[in-house]
Design a protein around this motif. Structure first.
Motif, short mmCIF file in Angstrom:
data_model
loop_
_atom_site.label_atom_id
_atom_site.label_comp_id
_atom_site.label_asym_id
_atom_site.label_seq_id
_atom_site.Cartn_x
_atom_site.Cartn_y
_atom_site.Cartn_z
N ILE A 34 0.18 6.04 -2.72
CA ILE A 34 0.15 5.80 -1.27
C ILE A 34 -1.19 5.16 -0.90
O ILE A 34 -1.25 4.22 -0.12
CB ILE A 34 0.35 7.12 -0.48
CG1 ILE A 34 1.79 7.60 -0.60
CG2 ILE A 34 -0.03 6.95 0.98
CD1 ILE A 34 2.77 6.84 0.24
N ARG A 35 -2.26 5.69 -1.49
CA ARG A 35 -3.59 5.13 -1.19
C ARG A 35 -3.74 3.70 -1.69
O ARG A 35 -4.58 2.96 -1.20
CB ARG A 35 -4.67 6.03 -1.79
CG ARG A 35 -4.85 7.31 -1.01
CD ARG A 35 -6.05 8.12 -1.45
NE ARG A 35 -6.19 9.29 -0.62
CZ ARG A 35 -5.63 10.46 -0.89
NH1 ARG A 35 -4.90 10.62 -1.96
NH2 ARG A 35 -5.82 11.49 -0.07
N LEU A 36 -2.93 3.32 -2.67
CA LEU A 36 -2.92 1.94 -3.17
C LEU A 36 -1.96 1.07 -2.36
O LEU A 36 -1.62 -0.04 -2.78
CB LEU A 36 -2.54 1.91 -4.65
CG LEU A 36 -3.55 2.54 -5.61
CD1 LEU A 36 -2.99 2.57 -7.02
CD2 LEU A 36 -4.87 1.80 -5.56
N ASP A 37 -1.50 1.60 -1.23
CA ASP A 37 -0.62 0.89 -0.28
C ASP A 37 0.77 0.62 -0.81
O ASP A 37 1.42 -0.35 -0.42
CB ASP A 37 -1.27 -0.41 0.22
CG ASP A 37 -2.53 -0.14 1.02
OD1 ASP A 37 -2.60 0.93 1.65
OD2 ASP A 37 -3.44 -0.98 1.01
N TRP A 38 1.28 1.48 -1.68
CA TRP A 38 2.67 1.41 -2.10
C TRP A 38 3.50 2.08 -1.01
O TRP A 38 3.07 3.04 -0.39
CB TRP A 38 2.90 2.15 -3.40
CG TRP A 38 2.44 1.46 -4.63
CD1 TRP A 38 1.30 0.74 -4.80
CD2 TRP A 38 3.11 1.44 -5.89
NE1 TRP A 38 1.22 0.29 -6.08
CE2 TRP A 38 2.32 0.70 -6.78
CE3 TRP A 38 4.30 1.99 -6.34
CZ2 TRP A 38 2.68 0.49 -8.09
CZ3 TRP A 38 4.66 1.79 -7.66
CH2 TRP A 38 3.86 1.03 -8.52
N SER A 39 4.70 1.60 -0.80
CA SER A 39 5.58 2.24 0.18
C SER A 39 6.26 3.44 -0.49
O SER A 39 6.43 3.47 -1.71
CB SER A 39 6.64 1.26 0.68
OG SER A 39 7.60 1.03 -0.32
N ASP A 72 -5.85 10.95 6.17
CA ASP A 72 -5.68 9.56 6.60
C ASP A 72 -4.65 8.80 5.79
O ASP A 72 -4.63 7.57 5.80
CB ASP A 72 -7.02 8.83 6.53
CG ASP A 72 -7.52 8.67 5.11
OD1 ASP A 72 -7.02 9.40 4.22
OD2 ASP A 72 -8.39 7.81 4.87
N LEU A 73 -3.76 9.51 5.11
CA LEU A 73 -2.74 8.84 4.30
C LEU A 73 -1.84 7.96 5.17
O LEU A 73 -1.37 6.92 4.71
CB LEU A 73 -1.88 9.84 3.55
CG LEU A 73 -2.48 10.44 2.29
CD1 LEU A 73 -1.50 11.44 1.69
CD2 LEU A 73 -2.83 9.38 1.29
N THR A 75 -2.51 5.97 7.38
CA THR A 75 -3.06 4.64 7.60
C THR A 75 -2.68 3.68 6.48
O THR A 75 -2.81 2.48 6.63
CB THR A 75 -4.59 4.67 7.75
OG1 THR A 75 -5.16 5.17 6.54
CG2 THR A 75 -4.99 5.54 8.92
N HIS A 76 -2.23 4.22 5.35
CA HIS A 76 -1.83 3.39 4.22
C HIS A 76 -0.36 3.00 4.27
O HIS A 76 0.09 2.21 3.44
CB HIS A 76 -2.14 4.10 2.90
CG HIS A 76 -3.60 4.29 2.68
ND1 HIS A 76 -4.41 3.30 2.19
CD2 HIS A 76 -4.41 5.35 2.91
CE1 HIS A 76 -5.65 3.74 2.11
NE2 HIS A 76 -5.68 4.98 2.55
N ARG A 78 2.86 1.09 5.85
CA ARG A 78 2.93 -0.26 6.40
C ARG A 78 3.07 -0.26 7.91
O ARG A 78 2.51 -1.09 8.60
CB ARG A 78 4.07 -1.01 5.75
CG ARG A 78 3.76 -1.15 4.27
CD ARG A 78 4.69 -2.01 3.54
NE ARG A 78 4.19 -2.10 2.17
CZ ARG A 78 4.89 -2.50 1.18
NH1 ARG A 78 6.12 -2.89 1.36
NH2 ARG A 78 4.37 -2.54 -0.02
N ARG A 80 2.43 2.59 9.72
CA ARG A 80 1.53 3.64 10.17
C ARG A 80 2.19 4.60 11.15
O ARG A 80 1.63 5.01 12.13
CB ARG A 80 0.26 3.03 10.77
CG ARG A 80 -0.60 2.38 9.72
CD ARG A 80 -1.72 1.60 10.35
NE ARG A 80 -2.56 0.92 9.39
CZ ARG A 80 -2.21 -0.15 8.70
NH1 ARG A 80 -1.02 -0.65 8.83
NH2 ARG A 80 -3.05 -0.71 7.85
#
Length: 83
Positions: A34-39, A72-73, A75-76, A78, A80
């Motif tokens: 999730i922190r690496l912006d994976w959905s 703050d997860l 925020t990662h 898409r 939000r």
């Protein structure tokens, strides 16, 4: 009334049996992705290929829980969590 009472009891017992625990290592891996912006959908599908089943809805629940605890997860994600 008795049939309804019995049905409610069976439903409650079935729900308790279906609660599945996800190993902490899997949960940590999901949160890293999730922190690496994976959905959540991408994570769920990728983990399914390697034999680990985590629903995208479960992942969203973890993100919501994290936000309630001051994390703050969200925020990662898409969108939000905005509509």
């Amino acid at each position: 009334q008795q049939a309804h009472r019995n049905a409610c009891t069976r439903r409650r017992q079935a729900a308790q049996l279906n609660v599945r625990q996800v190993p902490d290592s899997t949960k940590q891996r999901v949160l890293e992705l999730i922190r690496l912006d994976w959905s959540p959908e991408q994570i769920s599908h990728t983990l399914k290929k390697v034999g680990q089943r985590v629903s995208h809805e479960t992942i969203y629940q973890w993100v919501i829980e994290d936000r309630r605890n001051g994390g703050d997860l969200y925020t990662h994600l898409r969108r939000r969590q905005r509509k």
